[in-house]
Design an enzyme around this catalytic site. Structure first.
Site: not given
Ligand code: GAR
Length: 264
Positions: A157, A159, A135-136
């Site tokens: 990633n 999402h 979560m960065r």
């Protein structure tokens, strides 16, 4: 023997996507193996998943780094190779007009944390880095040091929304509150923006009358656990290529967009 893709993973929380990739990999379904797990959060439950599978892990405590910066910016140690002007020019994480002090503090704290991440990752010879509920936002400082070959992106990633709808930190919440009738998840390569990189794969699910946010999250995660291993497998098979497409738009404008081609 087919070479095995060496996968690094970054997590912040429960790590169910990490688990899905570990399980699929152990079952020989991704063509890879997870070789390290890193976290920005010392409490991340997913770290225990790594331990259960004998996968080494490390933590870079972003929260502590951000607090140090807030307390004493003047003495805050930046990486020797950090160039603030270069980062300001490259990062696309803030809308134009954002307070420069906020942008600079973000870039400085994240680069310091990212330098520690890179240091910890250095001992693992990895091919692909997957963000699995990390979560960065990563800055160009980190991205450029992992993506060293221009045509070979190495950071993926997952999402929790059908991008480009609902980037940010609460994809399923945003989907729910908007009143969407379909939800979904997306795996994409990382670029300098937030959730804006070339899309590799997506899966969708129906949102039925009466579905709660928890129902949506639970339907979504089930799709994520299928999607992420499948995208990692494409990568291991060397089937993903990022190409730039050019489109002519009405009014004489041109749109350029990097997209992923998946070869059969
Ligand atoms: C997942 O829904 C993932 O898509 C999301 O966090 C959750 C992590 O769950 N990621 C993001 O929102 C990234 N911006 P997990 O820790 O159980 O895999």
């Amino acid at each position: 023997m087919t070479p095995t893709l060496r996968i690094g993973a970054l997590i912040s929380g429960g790590g169910t996507n990490l688990q899905a990739v570990i399980d699929a990999s152990e079952a020989g379904q991704t063509g890879g193996q997870v070789v390290f797990v890193g976290s920005d959060n010392p409490q991340a439950k997913g770290l225990q998943r790594a331990a259960r599978h004998g996968i080494p892990s490390f933590v870079v405590d972003y929260g502590a780094i951000i607090r140090r910066h807030r307390q004493a910016r003047e003495t805050f140690a930046l990486p020797a190779d950090f160039d603030l002007d270069e980062m300001r020019a490259k990062a696309r994480l803030f809308p134009p007009g954002t307070d420069t002090r906020k942008v600079d503090a973000f870039l400085e704290t994240r680069a310091a944390a990212e330098a520690e991440l890179l240091g910890a990752m250095q001992s693992y010879d990895f091919d692909l880095l997957i963000l699995a509920g990390f979560m960065r936002n990563l800055t160009p400082y980190f991205i450029d040091r992992v993506n060293t070959e221009p045509d070979r992106p190495r950071i993926m990633n997952i999402h929790p929304a059908l991008l480009p709808a609902f980037p940010g930190t609460d994809g399923y919440g945003d989907t729910y509150r908007y009143g969407c009738k379909l939800g979904g998840c997306t795996v994409h390569f990382i670029d300098y923006g937030e959730d804006s990189g070339p899309i590799i794969g997506q899966r969708a699910f129906e949102i039925l009358p009466g579905d709660s946010l928890d129902d949506i999250k639970s339907k979504g995660l089930k799709e994520e656990w299928k999607l992420y291993p499948a995208c990692v497998k494409y990568y291991a098979q060397g089937r993903l290529r990022v190409v730039e497409q050019t489109h002519s738009l009405p009014g004489g404008k041109t749109l350029r967009r990097k997209v992923v081609e998946i070869s059969s």
